[in-house]
Design an enzyme around this catalytic site. Structure first.
Site, PDB file in Angstrom:
ATOM      1  N   HIS A   1     -55.663-120.283  -2.651  1.00 39.66           N
ATOM      2  CA  HIS A   1     -55.162-119.802  -1.456  1.00 39.66           C
ATOM      3  C   HIS A   1     -54.413-118.440  -1.794  1.00 39.66           C
ATOM      4  CE1 HIS A   1     -54.715-123.808   0.769  1.00 39.66           C
ATOM      5  NE2 HIS A   1     -56.187-123.465   0.704  1.00 39.66           N
TER       6      HIS A   1
ATOM      7  N   ARG B   1     -40.739-113.823   0.207  1.00 40.35           N
ATOM      8  CA  ARG B   1     -41.167-114.810  -0.165  1.00 40.35           C
ATOM      9  C   ARG B   1     -41.514-114.562  -1.795  1.00 40.35           C
ATOM     10  NH1 ARG B   1     -45.973-117.860   1.736  1.00 40.35           N
ATOM     11  NH2 ARG B   1     -45.156-119.796   0.813  1.00 40.35           N
TER      12      ARG B   1
ATOM     13  N   TYR C   1     -43.611-111.566   3.275  1.00 45.56           N
ATOM     14  CA  TYR C   1     -44.286-111.928   2.026  1.00 45.56           C
ATOM     15  C   TYR C   1     -43.373-111.183   0.867  1.00 45.56           C
ATOM     16  CZ  TYR C   1     -48.246-114.298   3.761  1.00 45.56           C
ATOM     17  OH  TYR C   1     -49.084-115.358   4.427  1.00 45.56           O
TER      18      TYR C   1
ATOM     19  N   CYS D   1     -53.027 -98.452  -3.028  1.00 45.53           N
ATOM     20  CA  CYS D   1     -54.102 -99.007  -4.154  1.00 45.53           C
ATOM     21  C   CYS D   1     -54.043 -98.071  -5.269  1.00 45.53           C
ATOM     22  CB  CYS D   1     -55.429 -99.175  -3.321  1.00 45.53           C
ATOM     23  SG  CYS D   1     -57.118 -99.351  -4.530  1.00 45.53           S
TER      24      CYS D   1
ATOM     25  N   ASP E   1     -47.586-119.423  -5.481  1.00 43.96           N
ATOM     26  CA  ASP E   1     -46.233-118.921  -6.409  1.00 43.96           C
ATOM     27  C   ASP E   1     -46.551-118.369  -7.884  1.00 43.96           C
ATOM     28  OD1 ASP E   1     -46.217-121.422  -7.893  1.00 43.96           O
ATOM     29  OD2 ASP E   1     -45.518-122.424  -6.078  1.00 43.96           O
TER      30      ASP E   1
ATOM     31  N   ALA F   1     -43.951-135.269  -8.457  1.00 45.85           N
ATOM     32  CA  ALA F   1     -45.021-134.989  -9.357  1.00 45.85           C
ATOM     33  C   ALA F   1     -44.530-134.887 -10.743  1.00 45.85           C
ATOM     34  CB  ALA F   1     -45.486-133.381  -8.974  1.00 45.85           C
TER      35      ALA F   1
ATOM     36  N   GLU G   1     -45.489-140.115  -0.995  1.00 50.31           N
ATOM     37  CA  GLU G   1     -45.898-140.854   0.248  1.00 50.31           C
ATOM     38  C   GLU G   1     -47.333-141.018   0.374  1.00 50.31           C
ATOM     39  OE1 GLU G   1     -44.236-138.417   3.233  1.00 50.31           O
ATOM     40  OE2 GLU G   1     -42.289-138.829   3.095  1.00 50.31           O
TER      41      GLU G   1
END
EC number: 2.3.1.286
Length: 242
Positions: free
Chosen positions: A119, A69, A66, A148, A104, A232, A216
């Site tokens: 999500h 990403r 992560y 935290c 994102d 899009a 599609e």
């Protein structure tokens, strides 16, 4: 319904709900979850990296995935589709809601404010103990896992993993918006991931118009009012022509 009728419906709609998926961010160079598994990560299944069980077994590997990403999305820029949807929100005001399956953060960076992230978001972390959510530091300053700031516990990626439920408040807000929408837009999503994919059907059940923008045909196509067969950015631009 044809393109002219779809444009007219969107133009006159007082309430508009939008669902976006990976196709919106693909034009910004963000790979889909599965497409991102290249190189070192190609040997992992999605469930090896994005499930509570995987995190329990090997939190260091999951965080490494992560963190990579996160670096990728911070380098990316919002694309034309993100900006068009932010402009649509400004035009519709309080009658607008955008629900995204993307993690994102590009919609917010493009100026979207009436937004729910179904999500989660790659740019934040959530405390495993108290649930506090905080932004991650800049990628060059980030060494996972974060701690935290409230209780000192380890934090996890603020992402909905396989086997987890969507955030209840986000799903409730999205469901209500789609039930009340005069027009719903389904943009860049395959329509196979539920419960998000079921939002379009909420609008149809209430008699609203549902317009799909996707290169599609999808599993939702037979149930929708009209489809724009394009990526899009171009599909939204065509719908939003005066």
């Amino acid at each position: 319904m044809n393109l002219q009728e779809a444009r007219a419906a969107l133009r006159s709609a007082r309430r508009v709900a939008v669902l976006t998926g990976a196709g919106v961010s693909a034009e910004s160079g963000i790979p889909t979850f599965r497409d991102a598994q290249t190189g070192h990560w190609a040997r992992f299944r999605p469930e090896d990296l994005a499930s509570p069980g995987a995190y329990h077994r090997d939190p260091e590997t999951v965080w490494a995935w992560y963190a990579g990403r996160y670096r990728d999305v911070t380098r990316a820029q919002p694309g034309a589709a993100h900006h068009l949807l932010a402009a649509l929100e400004r035009g519709k005001g309080e009658g607008f809601l955008l629900a995204t399956q993307n993690v994102d953060g590009l919609h917010a960076r493009a100026g979207s404010e009436r937004l729910v992230e179904l999500h989660g978001n790659l740019t934040t972390a959530r405390c495993e103990l108290c649930g506090t959510v905080v932004p991650l530091p800049a990628p060059e300053d980030f060494t996972p896992p974060p701690t935290c700031p409230v209780c000192g516990s380890r934090m996890r990626p603020n992402i909905v993993w396989f086997g987890e439920f969507l955030p209840e408040d986000a799903l409730e807000a999205a469901t209500l918006a789609f039930q009340e929408a005069d027009v719903a837009l389904i943009v860049g999503t395959s329509g196979v991931v539920y419960p998000a994919a079921g939002l379009a059907l909420e609008t149809r059940r209430e008699g609203g118009v549902v317009i799909e923008v996707n290169p599609e045909e999808t599993e939702l196509t037979p149930y929708l009012s009209f489809s724009v067969r394009d990526v899009a950015s171009r599909g939204l631009a065509a719908l939003m022509e005066p």
